[in-house]
Design a protein around this motif. Structure first.
Motif, mmCIF file in Angstrom:
data_model
loop_
_atom_site.group_PDB
_atom_site.id
_atom_site.type_symbol
_atom_site.label_atom_id
_atom_site.label_comp_id
_atom_site.label_asym_id
_atom_site.label_seq_id
_atom_site.Cartn_x
_atom_site.Cartn_y
_atom_site.Cartn_z
ATOM 1 N N VAL A 150 0.851 -1.192 0.000
ATOM 2 C CA VAL A 150 0.000 0.000 0.000
ATOM 3 C C VAL A 150 0.885 1.240 0.000
ATOM 4 N N ARG A 151 0.452 2.271 -0.683
ATOM 5 C CA ARG A 151 1.103 3.581 -0.567
ATOM 6 C C ARG A 151 0.027 4.617 -0.357
ATOM 7 N N VAL A 152 0.399 5.645 0.352
ATOM 8 C CA VAL A 152 -0.486 6.801 0.432
ATOM 9 C C VAL A 152 0.265 7.977 -0.184
ATOM 10 N N VAL A 153 -0.327 8.573 -1.198
ATOM 11 C CA VAL A 153 0.273 9.751 -1.831
ATOM 12 C C VAL A 153 -0.263 10.974 -1.100
ATOM 13 N N HIS A 154 0.657 11.734 -0.514
ATOM 14 C CA HIS A 154 0.249 12.932 0.225
ATOM 15 C C HIS A 154 0.006 14.061 -0.763
ATOM 16 N N MET A 155 -1.223 14.550 -0.820
ATOM 17 C CA MET A 155 -1.540 15.690 -1.678
ATOM 18 C C MET A 155 -1.546 16.962 -0.845
ATOM 19 N N ASP A 156 -1.411 16.797 0.452
ATOM 20 C CA ASP A 156 -1.339 17.939 1.355
ATOM 21 C C ASP A 156 0.106 18.081 1.830
ATOM 22 N N LYS A 157 0.346 19.095 2.624
ATOM 23 C CA LYS A 157 1.712 19.356 3.067
ATOM 24 C C LYS A 157 2.067 18.417 4.218
ATOM 25 N N VAL A 158 3.144 17.691 4.077
ATOM 26 C CA VAL A 158 3.578 16.792 5.152
ATOM 27 C C VAL A 158 5.078 16.991 5.374
ATOM 28 N N PRO A 159 5.564 16.587 6.557
ATOM 29 C CA PRO A 159 7.010 16.662 6.788
ATOM 30 C C PRO A 159 7.745 15.700 5.860
ATOM 31 N N LYS A 160 9.054 15.832 5.819
ATOM 32 C CA LYS A 160 9.863 14.883 5.050
ATOM 33 C C LYS A 160 9.794 13.524 5.719
ATOM 34 N N SER A 161 9.984 12.483 4.938
ATOM 35 C CA SER A 161 9.976 11.151 5.525
ATOM 36 C C SER A 161 11.195 10.996 6.433
ATOM 37 N N PRO A 162 10.988 10.568 7.665
ATOM 38 C CA PRO A 162 12.117 10.433 8.582
ATOM 39 C C PRO A 162 12.928 9.149 8.375
ATOM 40 N N VAL A 163 12.418 8.211 7.624
ATOM 41 C CA VAL A 163 13.118 6.932 7.464
ATOM 42 C C VAL A 163 13.046 6.460 6.020
ATOM 43 N N GLU A 164 13.994 5.620 5.639
ATOM 44 C CA GLU A 164 13.918 5.036 4.301
ATOM 45 C C GLU A 164 13.002 3.822 4.341
ATOM 46 N N THR A 165 12.394 3.541 3.199
ATOM 47 C CA THR A 165 11.342 2.528 3.152
ATOM 48 C C THR A 165 11.421 1.746 1.843
ATOM 49 N N TRP A 166 10.669 0.665 1.779
ATOM 50 C CA TRP A 166 10.559 -0.124 0.544
ATOM 51 C C TRP A 166 9.729 0.607 -0.495
ATOM 52 N N MET A 167 8.610 1.190 -0.035
ATOM 53 C CA MET A 167 7.648 1.777 -0.981
ATOM 54 C C MET A 167 7.862 3.272 -1.199
ATOM 55 N N GLY A 168 8.826 3.845 -0.489
ATOM 56 C CA GLY A 168 9.131 5.255 -0.689
ATOM 57 C C GLY A 168 8.125 6.185 -0.033
ATOM 58 N N HIS A 169 8.444 7.454 -0.107
ATOM 59 C CA HIS A 169 7.611 8.501 0.472
ATOM 60 C C HIS A 169 7.048 9.293 -0.698
ATOM 61 N N LEU A 179 -1.524 13.475 -12.687
ATOM 62 C CA LEU A 179 -1.085 13.329 -11.302
ATOM 63 C C LEU A 179 0.421 13.078 -11.330
ATOM 64 N N VAL A 180 1.174 13.975 -10.706
ATOM 65 C CA VAL A 180 2.627 13.828 -10.652
ATOM 66 C C VAL A 180 3.002 13.440 -9.229
ATOM 67 N N VAL A 181 3.692 12.332 -9.073
ATOM 68 C CA VAL A 181 4.056 11.870 -7.736
ATOM 69 C C VAL A 181 5.575 11.815 -7.626
ATOM 70 N N ASP A 182 6.077 12.523 -6.640
ATOM 71 C CA ASP A 182 7.506 12.566 -6.388
ATOM 72 C C ASP A 182 7.800 11.563 -5.275
ATOM 73 N N VAL A 183 8.618 10.563 -5.582
ATOM 74 C CA VAL A 183 8.826 9.488 -4.610
ATOM 75 C C VAL A 183 10.294 9.436 -4.201
ATOM 76 N N THR A 184 10.526 9.531 -2.894
ATOM 77 C CA THR A 184 11.893 9.533 -2.347
ATOM 78 C C THR A 184 11.948 8.625 -1.120
ATOM 79 N N SER A 185 13.062 8.666 -0.398
ATOM 80 C CA SER A 185 13.238 7.913 0.858
ATOM 81 C C SER A 185 13.095 6.407 0.655
ATOM 82 N N PHE A 186 13.750 5.901 -0.361
ATOM 83 C CA PHE A 186 13.763 4.454 -0.604
ATOM 84 C C PHE A 186 14.936 3.807 0.134
ATOM 85 N N ASN A 187 14.807 2.533 0.437
ATOM 86 C CA ASN A 187 15.986 1.766 0.833
ATOM 87 C C ASN A 187 16.616 1.211 -0.453
ATOM 88 N N ASP A 188 17.672 0.425 -0.322
ATOM 89 C CA ASP A 188 18.371 -0.054 -1.521
ATOM 90 C C ASP A 188 18.043 -1.517 -1.817
#
Lengths: 272, 369
Positions: A150-169, A179-188
């Protein structure tokens, strides 16, 4: 003398460009929250159950059909495909190209999909399973049948992701009806396909979902990872609506299917 | 930052280390500066009910459905037992004195005091220090999560139900083994599912769930085990009984402002206190005010319990709980690896000891000569 003036001009132009782009970046960042709620609500409606129909999950690049594990006959053989990578080339740095080759050779045991690990992005999109978009008021949820990801795409203002994840932030915005989705905070840890294409924790994905008719979304993902690739590269494909009247996500909780592979060697052996 | 330390995010990052905590406190500062938190549940109140006088006007989505969207957490009810201790009888709420006692106990557990840490016994795989656990922010006055039967206790099992519940309890990392393979551990240990209605009961951490709605669907995303239920609201029938699922098959409808969800088609492998695949679950979600959604669920399986029973949990908004965190359980399931390899090591040690003993026994007569 002339050259030093040119140098100065170039230099100050550089500073201006840097400043302008900084302002643009800051504005872009401020944007989602600035208009408050309702960012997920758009005239564009992506709600529905969607699925890619291609062979990207076997190999993002063009490929002929090839065999699966020999003991399973033709069952898990890979279907051929024309590829989804723009220009077909994945621009690996030399060391990374070697690693991709090694991954390919050991793919039957190393592919995170074999272990039922979370698929990451963009792979979740083109796994051979449906996924559902639920376009809420200020969040867009994407639920994938594979591995209950599951992913939740934040369309509102949220803090930066504090941790790296499988599904990204995932942070989204509308550009017209895209719909443009910017995905960061991945693990390797995740792969892009069953052929060992991979990334590092510096992965940055920008996805674009554009309606192309009532039952098709044109999907694009730009993949950037300065630790692995020499330049950003792009994949694209249509996503099709599942039109069955009774279409719904079912469970594919593959953890139990992976247990033999992961823990089989730790089972109690039958006593003599 | 007292509230931060006691917030879910704070707890999570206490686990992840100081570095992460620094990052998140930065984010929290941004959050506090950048936007007014949707709600503040802190303050001195120890009461479970809201004392605000403003009548709550139910919010609606732009397409006209009651709006339950948001991230909710049941942290505040971590200290409420599922079943009511018998001494309370049919009394649903604690007295002021009893609440104070519960608050002191929660306070003690929230401290990082080494003296409070559970000692790790040799035969246990271990457990974190108690301050890891989400204690909530407001101490609930409730004496039990079960609201029906009136004594707040699970009704008697059928004989088969009792047998199944016992068998289930024995297959867990918390039981005594033997752990011959992954199937000897429970679904939580195996990171397969927390399942419904199990996941409604608040536990040590990750009690958040997020509701997102679109026309015709309500999606509920539980943090534990990253489980999402996408519930059709269009009145379509359940899938055929031939399709069984770990968390069943859910259908929803609106009754006034209350979301009613019925789930059936559970798998025979689903685990909920001895219930079978005959389990029928009816959940009722009602938004009580801006910060509160009540989830009442009725469990009915005549092959397991002698009558249906109902529990209620309270989802609260928490401004620090701004996202559902990724619960990649299976991906990091070292516990499974360690339990199984530990069991094999014990077997090898036992075999070796037996062999030595046998050797000694055969050597003894010759030694006597």
């Amino acid at each position: 003398m002339r050259s030093s003036v040119t140098h100065l001009v170039l230099k100050s132009t550089g500073v201006v460009i840097a400043l302008v782009s900084l302002i643009v970046i800051l504005q872009a960042r401020a944007e989602p929250g600035a208009t408050g709620q309702g960012q997920a609500e758009s005239k564009t409606n992506l709600n529905g159950i969607w699925q890619a129909i291609n062979t990207a999950n076997w190999d993002l690049q063009e490929h002929a059909a090839r065999p699966g594990p020999p003991q399973l006959g033709a069952l898990l053989a890979a279907p051929a495909g024309l590829g989804v990578v723009e220009g077909n080339e994945i621009p690996y740095q030399p060391a990374a190209a070697d690693k991709k080759k090694q991954n390919f050779e050991k793919r039957w045991s190393l592919d995170p999909e074999a272990k039922c690990y979370l698929p990451g992005v963009p792979r979740a999109t083109y796994m051979p399973f449906p996924f559902q978009i639920i376009q809420g008021t200020d969040k867009i949820m994407i639920a994938y049948e594979y591995a209950a990801a599951v992913r939740v795409v934040h369309m509102d203002k949220v803090p930066k992701s504090p941790v790296e994840t499988w599904m990204g932030h995932s942070v989204g915005r509308w550009e017209g009806n895209t719909l443009v989705v910017d995905v960061t905070s991945f693990n390797d840890q995740s792969w892009f396909d069953r052929s060992g294409n991979f990334h590092s924790d510096a992965l940055h994905v920008v996805e674009r979902y554009t309606p192309a008719g009532p039952n098709v979304i044109q999907y694009e993902a730009t993949i950037e990872d300065p630790k692995v690739f020499t330049r950003p590269w792009k994949i694209s494909m249509p996503l099709y609506r599942r039109l069955e009247k009774n279409a719904q996500l079912l469970e594919f909780r593959c953890v139990e299917f992976s247990e033999e592979l992961l823990y089989g060697h730790l089972r109690k052996k039958p006593s003599r | 930052m007292v509230t931060f330390a006691r917030s879910p995010a704070g707890k999570l990052f206490a686990r992840l280390g100081v570095f992460a905590a620094i990052i998140v406190s930065g984010s929290v500062a941004v959050l506090l500066a950048g936007q007014a938190p949707a709600a503040s549940t802190n303050g001195g109140s120890t009461s479970g009910g809201s004392a605000t006088a403003d009548p709550w006007v139910a919010k609606r989505t732009s397409w006209g459905d009651p709006d339950l969207q948001g991230i909710w957490t049941t942290d505040d009810e971590f200290n409420v037992p599922v079943e009511r201790p018998r001494e309370f009888g049919t009394r649903a709420m604690l007295t002021e004195e009893e609440v104070a006692q519960r608050a002191r106990e929660a306070e003690r557990r929230a401290r990082d005091d080494k003296a409070d840490r559970r000692a790790l016994r040799e035969d246990q795989t271990g457990d974190g220090p108690e301050h890891w656990y989400e204690q909530g922010k407001v101490i609930s006055r409730r004496t039990s999560l079960i609201v029906d039967p009136p004594d707040g206790r699970i009704p008697p099992f059928t004989p088969e139900g009792q047998k199944r519940a016992k068998a289930q309890r024995e297959k867990s990392s918390l039981a005594n083994g033997p752990w011959n393979g992954p199937e000897d551990l429970d679904l939580r240990d195996r990171c397969i599912t927390r399942g419904v209605p199990n996941t409604w009961f608040p536990s040590a951490y990750n009690n958040g769930f997020q509701i997102v709605q679109s026309p015709g669907y309500v999606a509920i995303f539980y943090e534990r085990l990253h489980e999402a239920r996408v519930i059709p609201m269009d009145g379509r029938p359940h899938v055929s009984s031939g399709v069984r699922q770990w968390i069943g098959d859910s259908r929803g409808r609106w009754e006034g402002d209350t979301l009613v969800v019925e789930a059936k088609n559970f798998s025979e492998k689903s685990q909920f206190r001895g219930a079978t695949e005959n389990l029928r679950l009816v959940e009722r979600y009602t938004r009580v005010d801006a910060d509160t959604v009540k989830v009442e669920f009725t469990v009915d399986d005549p092959t397991t319990w002698t009558r249906p029973w109902t529990a209620m949990v309270t989802g609260k908004k928490d401004p620090f709980y701004w996202q559902i965190f990724e619960y990649a359980c299976h991906e990091g399931n070292y516990g499974m690896f360690n339990i199984l390899s530990g069991a094999r090591a014990q077997e090898r040690a036992a075999e070796q000891a037996a062999r030595k003993a046998a050797q000694k026994a055969t050597q003894k007569p010759t030694e006597k000569k």
